[in-house]
Design a protein around this motif. Structure first.
Motif, PDB file in Angstrom:
ATOM      1  N   ARG A  13       0.830  -1.202   0.000  1.00 36.84           N
ATOM      2  CA  ARG A  13       0.000   0.000   0.000  1.00 36.84           C
ATOM      3  C   ARG A  13       0.866   1.254   0.000  1.00 36.84           C
ATOM      4  O   ARG A  13       0.581   2.215  -0.715  1.00 36.84           O
ATOM      5  CB  ARG A  13      -0.920   0.012   1.224  1.00 36.84           C
ATOM      6  N   ARG A  14       1.947   1.248   0.769  1.00 33.86           N
ATOM      7  CA  ARG A  14       2.842   2.407   0.779  1.00 33.86           C
ATOM      8  C   ARG A  14       3.507   2.583  -0.585  1.00 33.86           C
ATOM      9  O   ARG A  14       3.639   3.706  -1.073  1.00 33.86           O
ATOM     10  CB  ARG A  14       3.888   2.255   1.886  1.00 33.86           C
ATOM     11  N   ALA A  15       3.923   1.472  -1.199  1.00 36.51           N
ATOM     12  CA  ALA A  15       4.541   1.551  -2.524  1.00 36.51           C
ATOM     13  C   ALA A  15       3.545   2.075  -3.559  1.00 36.51           C
ATOM     14  O   ALA A  15       3.898   2.887  -4.422  1.00 36.51           O
ATOM     15  CB  ALA A  15       5.063   0.178  -2.945  1.00 36.51           C
ATOM     16  N   ALA A  16       2.305   1.633  -3.459  1.00 34.22           N
ATOM     17  CA  ALA A  16       1.276   2.104  -4.382  1.00 34.22           C
ATOM     18  C   ALA A  16       1.009   3.589  -4.192  1.00 34.22           C
ATOM     19  O   ALA A  16       0.735   4.317  -5.155  1.00 34.22           O
ATOM     20  CB  ALA A  16      -0.009   1.305  -4.178  1.00 34.22           C
ATOM     21  N   THR A  17       1.105   4.062  -2.950  1.00 32.82           N
ATOM     22  CA  THR A  17       0.925   5.482  -2.672  1.00 32.82           C
ATOM     23  C   THR A  17       2.021   6.296  -3.343  1.00 32.82           C
ATOM     24  O   THR A  17       1.769   7.336  -3.959  1.00 32.82           O
ATOM     25  CB  THR A  17       0.928   5.750  -1.156  1.00 32.82           C
ATOM     26  N   VAL A  18       3.255   5.838  -3.225  1.00 26.24           N
ATOM     27  CA  VAL A  18       4.383   6.521  -3.860  1.00 26.24           C
ATOM     28  C   VAL A  18       4.168   6.604  -5.368  1.00 26.24           C
ATOM     29  O   VAL A  18       4.356   7.665  -5.978  1.00 26.24           O
ATOM     30  CB  VAL A  18       5.700   5.798  -3.533  1.00 26.24           C
ATOM     31  N   GLU A  19       3.780   5.502  -5.974  1.00 26.74           N
ATOM     32  CA  GLU A  19       3.560   5.487  -7.425  1.00 26.74           C
ATOM     33  C   GLU A  19       2.449   6.457  -7.815  1.00 26.74           C
ATOM     34  O   GLU A  19       2.549   7.156  -8.836  1.00 26.74           O
ATOM     35  CB  GLU A  19       3.223   4.070  -7.884  1.00 26.74           C
ATOM     36  N   ALA A  20       1.404   6.534  -7.011  1.00 24.29           N
ATOM     37  CA  ALA A  20       0.299   7.450  -7.302  1.00 24.29           C
ATOM     38  C   ALA A  20       0.774   8.898  -7.256  1.00 24.29           C
ATOM     39  O   ALA A  20       0.404   9.714  -8.114  1.00 24.29           O
ATOM     40  CB  ALA A  20      -0.838   7.232  -6.306  1.00 24.29           C
ATOM     41  N   VAL A  21       1.607   9.239  -6.278  1.00 23.83           N
ATOM     42  CA  VAL A  21       2.110  10.608  -6.155  1.00 23.83           C
ATOM     43  C   VAL A  21       3.011  10.953  -7.340  1.00 23.83           C
ATOM     44  O   VAL A  21       2.912  12.046  -7.912  1.00 23.83           O
ATOM     45  CB  VAL A  21       2.871  10.797  -4.834  1.00 23.83           C
ATOM     46  N   VAL A  22       3.874  10.031  -7.740  1.00 29.37           N
ATOM     47  CA  VAL A  22       4.769  10.279  -8.876  1.00 29.37           C
ATOM     48  C   VAL A  22       3.955  10.484 -10.150  1.00 29.37           C
ATOM     49  O   VAL A  22       4.265  11.362 -10.969  1.00 29.37           O
ATOM     50  CB  VAL A  22       5.771   9.114  -9.031  1.00 29.37           C
ATOM     51  N   GLU A  23       2.893   9.708 -10.330  1.00 24.46           N
ATOM     52  CA  GLU A  23       2.027   9.871 -11.501  1.00 24.46           C
ATOM     53  C   GLU A  23       1.324  11.225 -11.470  1.00 24.46           C
ATOM     54  O   GLU A  23       1.259  11.932 -12.490  1.00 24.46           O
ATOM     55  CB  GLU A  23       0.984   8.751 -11.540  1.00 24.46           C
ATOM     56  N   LEU A  24       0.798  11.613 -10.321  1.00 28.36           N
ATOM     57  CA  LEU A  24       0.102  12.888 -10.200  1.00 28.36           C
ATOM     58  C   LEU A  24       1.054  14.061 -10.450  1.00 28.36           C
ATOM     59  O   LEU A  24       0.672  15.063 -11.068  1.00 28.36           O
ATOM     60  CB  LEU A  24      -0.534  13.013  -8.813  1.00 28.36           C
ATOM     61  N   ALA A  25       2.289  13.940  -9.970  1.00 31.17           N
ATOM     62  CA  ALA A  25       3.258  15.021 -10.147  1.00 31.17           C
ATOM     63  C   ALA A  25       3.610  15.238 -11.606  1.00 31.17           C
ATOM     64  O   ALA A  25       4.029  16.334 -11.993  1.00 31.17           O
ATOM     65  CB  ALA A  25       4.521  14.722  -9.338  1.00 31.17           C
ATOM     66  N   ALA A  26       3.452  14.197 -12.430  1.00 28.66           N
ATOM     67  CA  ALA A  26       3.704  14.346 -13.860  1.00 28.66           C
ATOM     68  C   ALA A  26       2.557  15.045 -14.569  1.00 28.66           C
ATOM     69  O   ALA A  26       2.719  15.541 -15.687  1.00 28.66           O
ATOM     70  CB  ALA A  26       3.935  12.971 -14.494  1.00 28.66           C
ATOM     71  N   GLU A  27       1.403  15.120 -13.919  1.00 31.23           N
ATOM     72  CA  GLU A  27       0.195  15.661 -14.548  1.00 31.23           C
ATOM     73  C   GLU A  27      -0.171  17.059 -14.067  1.00 31.23           C
ATOM     74  O   GLU A  27      -0.931  17.761 -14.734  1.00 31.23           O
ATOM     75  CB  GLU A  27      -0.985  14.726 -14.268  1.00 31.23           C
ATOM     76  N   GLN A  28       0.333  17.468 -12.897  1.00 27.49           N
ATOM     77  CA  GLN A  28      -0.068  18.747 -12.328  1.00 27.49           C
ATOM     78  C   GLN A  28       1.038  19.306 -11.456  1.00 27.49           C
ATOM     79  O   GLN A  28       2.063  18.643 -11.236  1.00 27.49           O
ATOM     80  CB  GLN A  28      -1.344  18.573 -11.492  1.00 27.49           C
ATOM     81  N   ASN A  29       0.854  20.527 -10.989  1.00 26.55           N
ATOM     82  CA  ASN A  29       1.821  21.145 -10.092  1.00 26.55           C
ATOM     83  C   ASN A  29       1.930  20.294  -8.829  1.00 26.55           C
ATOM     84  O   ASN A  29       0.940  20.105  -8.119  1.00 26.55           O
ATOM     85  CB  ASN A  29       1.339  22.557  -9.738  1.00 26.55           C
ATOM     86  N   PRO A  30       3.132  19.769  -8.529  1.00 20.63           N
ATOM     87  CA  PRO A  30       3.258  18.907  -7.345  1.00 20.63           C
ATOM     88  C   PRO A  30       2.805  19.583  -6.059  1.00 20.63           C
ATOM     89  O   PRO A  30       2.298  18.922  -5.154  1.00 20.63           O
ATOM     90  CB  PRO A  30       4.756  18.585  -7.318  1.00 20.63           C
ATOM     91  N   GLY A  31       2.969  20.906  -5.970  1.00 18.08           N
ATOM     92  CA  GLY A  31       2.555  21.609  -4.767  1.00 18.08           C
ATOM     93  C   GLY A  31       1.053  21.604  -4.549  1.00 18.08           C
ATOM     94  O   GLY A  31       0.578  21.853  -3.434  1.00 18.08           O
ATOM     95  N   ASP A  32       0.304  21.324  -5.627  1.00 18.44           N
ATOM     96  CA  ASP A  32      -1.158  21.317  -5.531  1.00 18.44           C
ATOM     97  C   ASP A  32      -1.733  19.929  -5.238  1.00 18.44           C
ATOM     98  O   ASP A  32      -2.948  19.777  -5.131  1.00 18.44           O
ATOM     99  CB  ASP A  32      -1.780  21.839  -6.839  1.00 18.44           C
ATOM    100  N   ILE A  33      -0.876  18.933  -5.150  1.00 22.05           N
ATOM    101  CA  ILE A  33      -1.357  17.579  -4.894  1.00 22.05           C
ATOM    102  C   ILE A  33      -1.823  17.467  -3.450  1.00 22.05           C
ATOM    103  O   ILE A  33      -1.067  17.753  -2.519  1.00 22.05           O
ATOM    104  CB  ILE A  33      -0.255  16.536  -5.177  1.00 22.05           C
ATOM    105  N   THR A  34      -3.047  17.076  -3.265  1.00 20.36           N
ATOM    106  CA  THR A  34      -3.608  16.929  -1.923  1.00 20.36           C
ATOM    107  C   THR A  34      -3.713  15.457  -1.557  1.00 20.36           C
ATOM    108  O   THR A  34      -3.672  14.575  -2.426  1.00 20.36           O
ATOM    109  CB  THR A  34      -5.007  17.560  -1.857  1.00 20.36           C
ATOM    110  N   THR A  35      -3.871  15.203  -0.271  1.00 23.84           N
ATOM    111  CA  THR A  35      -4.075  13.818   0.149  1.00 23.84           C
ATOM    112  C   THR A  35      -5.394  13.280  -0.409  1.00 23.84           C
ATOM    113  O   THR A  35      -5.509  12.087  -0.691  1.00 23.84           O
ATOM    114  CB  THR A  35      -4.063  13.699   1.680  1.00 23.84           C
ATOM    115  N   ALA A  36      -6.370  14.162  -0.602  1.00 23.53           N
ATOM    116  CA  ALA A  36      -7.642  13.733  -1.199  1.00 23.53           C
ATOM    117  C   ALA A  36      -7.420  13.256  -2.625  1.00 23.53           C
ATOM    118  O   ALA A  36      -7.982  12.237  -3.054  1.00 23.53           O
ATOM    119  CB  ALA A  36      -8.646  14.876  -1.168  1.00 23.53           C
TER     120      ALA A  36
END
Length: 202
Positions: A13-36
């Motif tokens: 689950r932690r590894a999947a979380t990391v992958e999700a964050v890396v994917e989101l950072a490629a699509e939008q401003n990383p500073g705008d990524i929320t836990t939601a």
């Protein structure tokens, strides 16, 4: 029929979380990524996410730890397959470029975090990564000098700094251009110039 994701072991689950964050950072401003947003990408509730990470900073720390471990492992693997120190340097250069091309969200996150004021844990983690990277480079550069492939008077620290800075420059230009594939196209020619600068002269 339930569409809820199957329960995963904590490490997965932690590894999947990391992958999700890396994917989101490629699509939008990383500073705008929320836990939601992270929880949505994973098909979880925020409560489920917080069972594995106490806050967003802890998630970021996990991402940077993942980056350090994966990048350095890939650099080591690339260098191990090379026949000479100079070939090892080129293999490491291309491995780093390939890592960024596959994970374009990573440099966007790093650049964003490094701009934050103060002595933050992400900054210290980035410094540790850079130090480990430079140490590896100095080893291969020294080996190249010993085998008379590289200039005997080469400044190892400067050559390692230039190596890392050259990759960072390629990354920055690809981000500015909005074309991640550009880094793969430009890398061979750029490394050829670097190689000419460090090689021993006949």
């Amino acid at each position: 029929m339930s569409l809820r994701p199957r329960p995963l072991p904590a490490d997965e689950r932690r590894a999947a979380t990391v992958e999700a964050v890396v994917e989101l950072a490629a699509e939008q401003n990383p500073g705008d990524i929320t836990t939601a947003a992270i929880a949505r990408r994973m098909g979880l509730t925020q409560g489920a996410l917080f069972r594995h990470f106490p806050n967003k900073d802890a998630i970021l720390e996990a991402v940077l730890g993942w980056v350090s471990e994966r990048l350095l492992a890939q650099l080591d693997q690339a260098a191990a397959s090379a026949a000479t120190p100079l070939a090892a340097l080129e293999a490491m250069f291309m491995a780093h470029v390939g890592f960024v091309a596959r994970h374009p969200g990573v440099p966007r996150m790093l650049f964003g975090e490094l701009q934050r004021p103060g002595d933050t844990l992400p900054k210290r983690m980035a410094q540790t990564l850079t130090q480990g990277y430079a140490q590896r480079l100095r080893g291969h550069l020294a080996a190249g000098i010993a085998r008379q492939q590289l200039d005997a008077g080469l400044d190892l620290d400067a050559a390692a700094t230039l190596f890392i800075g050259t990759v960072q420059g390629l990354v920055m230009q690809s981000l500015i251009a909005g074309d991640v594939a550009r880094i793969r196209r430009d890398a061979p020619g750029v490394f050829a110039i670097y190689r000419r600068g460090i090689r021993s002269q006949p």
